[in-house]
Design a protein around this motif. Structure first.
Motif, PDB file in Angstrom:
ATOM      1  N   ASN A 131       7.917 -42.741  29.531  1.00 49.80           N
ATOM      2  CA  ASN A 131       7.980 -43.449  30.804  1.00 49.80           C
ATOM      3  C   ASN A 131       7.525 -42.511  31.917  1.00 49.80           C
ATOM      4  OD1 ASN A 131       8.595 -44.935  33.070  1.00 49.80           O
ATOM      5  ND2 ASN A 131      10.529 -45.697  32.257  1.00 49.80           N
ATOM      6  N   GLU A 168      13.448 -43.608  25.180  1.00 48.60           N
ATOM      7  CA  GLU A 168      13.861 -44.974  25.472  1.00 48.60           C
ATOM      8  C   GLU A 168      14.699 -45.581  24.351  1.00 48.60           C
ATOM      9  OE1 GLU A 168      10.914 -43.769  25.837  1.00 48.60           O
ATOM     10  OE2 GLU A 168      10.149 -44.185  27.841  1.00 48.60           O
ATOM     11  N   ARG A 172      15.376 -47.367  35.746  1.00 45.94           N
ATOM     12  CA  ARG A 172      15.141 -47.987  34.440  1.00 45.94           C
ATOM     13  C   ARG A 172      14.547 -46.965  33.487  1.00 45.94           C
ATOM     14  NH1 ARG A 172      12.230 -53.649  35.685  1.00 45.94           N
ATOM     15  NH2 ARG A 172      12.950 -54.062  33.580  1.00 45.94           N
ATOM     16  N   ASP A 173      15.062 -45.750  33.579  1.00 46.02           N
ATOM     17  CA  ASP A 173      14.456 -44.631  32.886  1.00 46.02           C
ATOM     18  C   ASP A 173      14.523 -44.735  31.380  1.00 46.02           C
ATOM     19  OD1 ASP A 173      17.158 -44.425  32.881  1.00 46.02           O
ATOM     20  OD2 ASP A 173      17.253 -42.298  33.373  1.00 46.02           O
ATOM     21  N   LEU A 174      15.644 -45.132  30.851  1.00 49.51           N
ATOM     22  CA  LEU A 174      15.866 -44.943  29.424  1.00 49.51           C
ATOM     23  C   LEU A 174      15.789 -46.226  28.621  1.00 49.51           C
ATOM     24  CD1 LEU A 174      16.255 -42.409  27.968  1.00 49.51           C
ATOM     25  CD2 LEU A 174      18.694 -42.699  28.003  1.00 49.51           C
ATOM     26  N   MET A 175      16.374 -47.290  29.105  1.00 46.88           N
ATOM     27  CA  MET A 175      16.472 -48.516  28.317  1.00 46.88           C
ATOM     28  C   MET A 175      15.675 -49.626  29.002  1.00 46.88           C
ATOM     29  SD  MET A 175      20.430 -48.512  27.206  1.00 46.88           S
ATOM     30  CE  MET A 175      20.296 -50.257  26.904  1.00 46.88           C
ATOM     31  N   LYS A 176      14.387 -49.405  29.203  1.00 44.84           N
ATOM     32  CA  LYS A 176      13.610 -50.395  29.929  1.00 44.84           C
ATOM     33  C   LYS A 176      13.590 -51.729  29.190  1.00 44.84           C
ATOM     34  CE  LYS A 176       9.359 -48.437  27.989  1.00 44.84           C
ATOM     35  NZ  LYS A 176       8.054 -47.834  28.302  1.00 44.84           N
TER      36      LYS A 176
END
Length: 747
Positions: A323, A486, A648-652
């Motif tokens: 990301n 992610e 929304r860095d990790l679990m987009k």
């Protein structure tokens, strides 16, 4: 695979593919086995078992060795020894083992008589009279014990001329006292009764020429070099080789490897651990501790969700961060590593914040981020404790549910900055006690021991880290990173819900954490409702006013059906609101105490809504706002970690499910949000405000020539100017530079 030399005992039973064997001896690097059928040895079948074959069978779990199976005396001695190594007795005959068991039983019974145990009413001392009286009273019972245990009588005593021969070889008072002294000196090891023990190397019977060499190298075992016992023996052999060059062939000095290993075992364990583990780990290992916290007030037993421990941990795993919006918030180290790899990717180690219930060992809160630990991340883990996590478990593909939702009685953390500030404020708003046990990790032993389980998960993927470069060896951790950042959160949820919660836990006596949660009978404090959760985890924004069109927040008016009544009661008074950066759809407006009686049932806050922004996070709303981009750049240059655009860095892919579950990712603090709002709203007001129309008389040619500047006319036939030079107001260069990063993407 390294070869493991293994010497089998005379009475061991070896089982290979269901076939039983009994050792017949050892020749070189080969153990000789004879097949056993119905406990009868077949003399015609002899099977060799080399060290290489043993190593392969042992690694494949195809061989089983039962020590002393064919000797009842050996089994009895092993039970009495309580875990003591009996390898020095494995070569003795069954008759010799029965004699050792006979001597051990005599010593054990006399020790009972010394303490008045096992029915002995008269306590005995080691005086000749007491020893003789004890032997006279006990010898018949002792002989009957031997017959009942081994099915045969003891041999008669020695035939001494002039004395009556004993019907069986019970000891005299002097002999028994010698046995007791020998057992005391040998730390209760049955091996002290081995025949010719005084001539063996089990005690200080080494050749004086060898003793100095052995002691020097045995002491070297307790050093930071972390030698193996075989290394110590190799060094002893090397020195003995030099020594024997000056000795005649008949006076060569030697020492066996078992003798070296026995002396290594005699070293004080704390000295060895100090050298091998370090001072800090050794202190934690040997410092006395209690059985753990079992009550908060000293009277009431600890129950489910009475105490929850929280901590963060940097995963032992490098993951790939694709990301691009997140990269701006990372440090220079991660970017330099990406350039070193010459690949269009960044590898990071995620920070995991976990909350665990002390009583049931269940994981009740979780947060994962590619950034360093922060109060905002800890607050996200805290929020996940009080919301329904089943939508998240379903999204991760878990087969089990995740019912661990309640308001805890207290939260125990360390005193680090990640558990201060906004995190501590949230606990106060939820009326949850915050306990700081101090820096000793043993005071939070439940959460500290849990992180070993996460290391198991890390080892399932390539790219794992190691404690030091020696342990890592040639393994290229960052180059072999394969798991996407992610995906870390979902993989971790699946592991916790389906594996950890359903694995027997030693701290629960073998019960599964999920089962312990279900069996608990205490009533849980229900989690806060939407309004109270919004108050606890929302961010306060002061100095708002209620206008005719509602309360304006980021140029958006928020309305309520009764806002006219409220405006009539408070007028232009400043009020505070509580906003949620994860949902712009509603805000909480604080009602002054003198006006609350006009809104029965509403409490201290009214919910004002902006339906068009329902479910829209603040980061999404401001993603294209240039003023916010400029503020983010200023924060970055100032060294402040402002990560609102990376919310929304990790679990987009999981953002929608997270918002439904009420566990979105908190990135900014309340102070940062208010500074950003002040900056953005001020810039927005400057852009959207209407400029006043010109007034006054029109300018004429009589005005001063420098009032408007000097006009540059184009001479006839001349070229047009290639560049127009304009005096710019100081500080406005950034607003006009078309190459400014703030006008483009955050990449």
């Amino acid at each position: 695979m390294s070869i493991q030399p293994y010497k089998l005992g005379r009475h061991d039973r070896v089982t290979i593919d269901g076939v039983h064997f009994r050792p017949e001896g050892r020749k070189g690097r080969v153990n000789l086995l004879r097949q056993v059928v119905n406990d009868a040895v077949l003399d015609t079948i002899l099977k060799p078992l080399s060290d290489e074959e043993f190593t392969h069978l042992n690694a494949s779990k195809l061989i089983r060795i039962e020590e002393g199976y064919y000797s009842l005396a050996y089994q009895l001695l092993r039970k009495r020894a309580d875990g003591t190594d009996l390898s020095d007795l494995s070569d003795l005959t069954d008759e010799q083992l029965r004699t050792i068991a006979w001597k051990v039983e005599w010593c054990t019974r006399f020790r009972h008589a010394q303490k008045g145990l096992a029915g002995h009413e008269v306590r005995r001392n080691k005086t000749p009279d007491d020893l003789a009286a004890f032997i006279a009273a006990e010898r018949e019972a002792m002989h009957q014990w031997f017959v009942d245990t081994f099915g045969k009588a003891r041999p008669p005593g020695k035939n001494i001329p002039g004395l009556r021969r004993k019907p069986y070889d019970y000891p005299g008072s002097t002999t028994l006292r010698g046995w007791l002294a020998l057992l005391d000196a040998g730390e209760d090891e049955p091996g002290v009764f081995r025949p010719n023990y005084d001539k063996s190397g089990n005690r200080n019977q080494l050749d004086p020429r060898v003793r100095g060499i052995v002691e020097k190298h045995v002491r070297g075992y307790a050093t930071g070099a972390r030698l193996k016992p075989a290394d110590v023996y190799g060094r002893v052999e090397a020195d003995l080789l030099i020594l024997n060059r000056s000795l005649s062939p008949e006076s060569q000095a030697s020492v066996s490897e078992p003798a070296i290993r026995r002396r290594i075992k005699k070293l004080q364990p704390i000295l060895v651990d100090m050298a091998h583990l370090g001072e800090k780990r050794t202190f934690l290992k040997y410092a006395p501790i209690g059985k753990g916290l079992d009550s908060l007030d000293g009277l009431t037993p600890l129950e489910r969700m009475d105490r929850v421990e929280m901590d963060d941990w940097e995963m032992d795993l490098f993951v790939v961060l694709k990301n691009k919006k997140v990269r701006e918030g990372l440090g220079r180290k991660a970017k330099d590593e990406a350039r070193r790899l010459q690949k269009n990717r960044v590898t990071v180690r995620c920070t995991v914040t976990v909350a665990i219930d002390v009583v049931t060992k269940c994981i009740v809160g979780l947060h994962v981020t590619p950034f360093a630990p922060s109060a905002a991340g800890s607050r996200s883990a805290l929020r996940s404790i009080v919301v329904d996590k089943n939508p998240l478990a379903l999204l991760a593909g878990a087969k089990s549910d995740w019912p661990m939702t309640a308001r805890p009685l207290e939260i125990a953390t360390d005193g680090g900055p990640a558990f201060r500030g906004d995190f501590h404020t949230c606990l106060g708003k939820m009326r949850v006690e915050h306990r700081l046990p101090g820096g000793d990790p043993r005071s939070r032993g439940t959460i500290e021991s849990f992180f070993r389980n996460l290391k198991t998960l890390c080892r399932m993927f390539t790219g794992q880290c190691f404690s030091n470069v020696v342990e890592r060896g040639e393994y290229q951790s960052q180059e072999l990173a394969s798991l996407l950042a992610e995906d870390v959160h979902l993989r971790l949820v699946r592991y916790l819900v389906d594996i950890y919660h359903h694995t027997p836990h030693s701290g629960l006596g073998g019960m599964r954490p999920y089962e312990a949660w279900r069996r608990a009978k205490n009533e849980l404090d229900p989690p806060p409702d939407y309004i109270n959760r919004h108050l606890a985890f929302g961010l306060a924004v002061p100095n708002r006013t209620l206008a005719a069109d509602g309360v304006t927040y980021l140029h958006t008016p928020y309305k309520h059906p009764d806002m006219g009544t409220l405006r009539a009661l408070i007028g232009d008074r400043r009020i505070g609101i509580v906003t949620d950066p994860n949902d712009m759809g509603s805000i909480l407006v604080r009602v002054p105490p003198d006006a609350r009686s006009h809104f029965p049932g509403a409490g201290a806050y009214l919910v004002f809504k902006a339906p068009d922004l329902d479910g829209v996070p603040l980061a999404e709303y401001l993603r294209e706002n240039r003023a916010m981009l400029r503020f983010a750049k200023q924060e970055r240059l100032a060294g402040n970690a402002f990560r609102l655009t990376a919310i929304r860095d990790l679990m987009k892919e999981a953002d929608d499910a997270r918002r439904r579950a009420g566990v979105p990712s908190d990135i900014v603090s309340e102070d940062q949000l208010n500074r950003m709002l002040k900056f953005v709203e001020r810039k927005g007001a400057q852009v959207t405000s209407t400029r006043p129309a010109p007034s006054g008389p029109a300018a004429n040619g009589d005005d001063a020539p420098d009032r408007f500047g000097t006009s540059i006319a184009t001479p006839p036939g001349g070229r047009r100017p290639t560049r127009l030079v304009i005096d710019v107001v100081p500080g406005a260069e950034d607003l006009m530079d078309p190459t400014d990063d703030d006008f483009g993407d955050l990449e």
